[in-house]
Write an enzyme that holds these catalytic residues in place. Structure first.
Site, PDB file in Angstrom:
ATOM      1  N   PRO A   2       1.015  -1.090   0.045  1.00 59.54           N
ATOM      2  CA  PRO A   2      -0.426  -0.099   0.221  1.00 59.54           C
ATOM      3  C   PRO A   2       0.838   1.354  -0.192  1.00 59.54           C
ATOM      4  CG  PRO A   2       0.105  -1.121   2.234  1.00 59.54           C
ATOM      5  CD  PRO A   2       0.704  -2.060   1.011  1.00 59.54           C
ATOM      6  N   GLU A   3       0.241   2.190  -0.848  1.00 60.16           N
ATOM      7  CA  GLU A   3       1.097   3.430  -0.736  1.00 60.16           C
ATOM      8  C   GLU A   3       0.177   4.130  -0.385  1.00 60.16           C
ATOM      9  OE1 GLU A   3       3.237   4.855  -4.384  1.00 60.16           O
ATOM     10  OE2 GLU A   3       4.088   3.146  -4.679  1.00 60.16           O
ATOM     11  N   HIS A  93      -3.675 -15.440   9.858  1.00 59.66           N
ATOM     12  CA  HIS A  93      -3.004 -14.842   9.829  1.00 59.66           C
ATOM     13  C   HIS A  93      -3.752 -12.679  10.437  1.00 59.66           C
ATOM     14  CE1 HIS A  93      -0.697 -16.594   7.409  1.00 59.66           C
ATOM     15  NE2 HIS A  93      -1.262 -16.843   6.814  1.00 59.66           N
ATOM     16  N   ARG A 112       2.430 -11.691   6.018  1.00 54.29           N
ATOM     17  CA  ARG A 112       4.059 -11.677   6.017  1.00 54.29           C
ATOM     18  C   ARG A 112       4.536 -10.889   7.198  1.00 54.29           C
ATOM     19  NH1 ARG A 112       6.195  -9.718   0.060  1.00 54.29           N
ATOM     20  NH2 ARG A 112       7.869 -10.482   0.888  1.00 54.29           N
ATOM     21  N   LYS A 155      21.960  17.034  -4.809  1.00 49.45           N
ATOM     22  CA  LYS A 155      21.711  15.193  -4.750  1.00 49.45           C
ATOM     23  C   LYS A 155      22.169  15.121  -6.051  1.00 49.45           C
ATOM     24  CE  LYS A 155      18.066  14.467  -1.403  1.00 49.45           C
ATOM     25  NZ  LYS A 155      18.877  13.473   0.035  1.00 49.45           N
TER      26      LYS A 155
END
Ligand code: ZN
Length: 279
Positions: A2-3, A93, A112, A155
């Protein structure tokens, strides 16, 4: 994984269903996820009224009346499932369950176990070790071209990698960085130090528009941000370049010179971009 838009959609779904409710029962089914759970988590949650929610980067903060905030991170595979209360049969889970006074059951499922749950005093949220180093929120008014320019000055890393750095801007991941760079017509391989100035003026609105569109898609494709099976906040979103290798991008149809969306690997992750229009 998920973002920001998915996390925002999950947060809105939680707000819709849980704000104002009292947690009558809290259960944890293991002592740790990515990190150990707070030992007193069940006691601190039981009987607490939920007063509000906010998102910071990819973290969700659930505020409780007693002055605690619960910090939730979905990690790689975390999901939150809301269902009506039923006899307690933990699903596989499912590591944490909260039950509310209006008969709602919240399950935190994470096969996970890269997710995390922690407690932090609400007045000190920003000092939590996972939040303290985060850069600006991309959707806040304070995230401007000048702010991004300052963060990128000098950068030498590719702009793709710089935008994935959570200290530069919080909450962006692989998918939406690809999409924002496409929208801004900037090559993901361009050195970050060449972005400050005019290119940052293009990139910042591109990031905001990309995220806003995805959040709106989540809101309109899910009823109250909840899927029919009770899972919060995941939705099918049409990406412009992400996972579209070799397809013509939507700026290029009919252009014989267009080689289609190209996939390259940067820092071990796939980048998708249009080599004709992103420079
Ligand atoms: Zn193209």
């Amino acid at each position: 994984m998920p973002e920001l838009p998915e996390v925002e959609t999950v947060m809105r779904g939680l707000r819709e269903r849980l704000e104002g409710r009292v947690i009558v029962r809290a259960m944890t089914h293991r002592p740790d996820l990515r990190w150990p759970l707070p030992e007193n988590l069940q006691t601190r949650l039981t009987g607490a009224r939920v007063t509000g929610f906010r998102r910071r980067g990819k973290y969700i903060l659930m505020r409780l009346a007693g002055g605690d905030s619960v910090l939730l991170h979905l990690g790689m595979s975390g999901r939150i499932v809301l269902t009506p209360l039923r006899p307690n049969q933990p699903t596989p889970h499912e590591h944490m369950v909260l039950e509310t006074d209006d008969g709602c059951r919240l399950g935190f499922v994470d096969p996970r176990r890269f997710g995390s749950v922690d407690l932090v005093p609400t007045r000190a949220e920003e000092r939590h070790r996972l939040l303290a180093g985060l850069g600006p929120e991309p959707l806040d008014g304070g995230f401007t071209a000048a702010v991004l320019s300052a963060a990128l000055a000098g950068k030498r890393t590719p702009i793709k990698a710089a935008l994935l750095d959570q200290k530069v801007v919080a909450g962006l991941g692989n998918i939406y960085v690809c999409e924002a760079l496409y929208r801004a017509r900037l090559s993901p391989q361009r050195s970050a130090h060449t972005i400050p100035g005019a290119r940052a003026e293009r990139l910042v609105p591109a990031i905001k528009d990309t995220l806003h569109e995805a959040i709106e898609a989540g809101g309109s494709s899910l009823r109250d941000y909840v899927r029919p099976d009770g899972e919060l906040g995941y939705f099918q979103h049409a990406w412009k370049v992400y996972s579209r290798e070799a397809e013509p991008c939507d700026r290029c149809p009919g252009r014989p010179a267009c080689p289609g969306v190209r996939r390259i690997t940067q820092s071990g992750r796939s980048t998708f971009y249009c080599p004709r229009t992103q420079r």
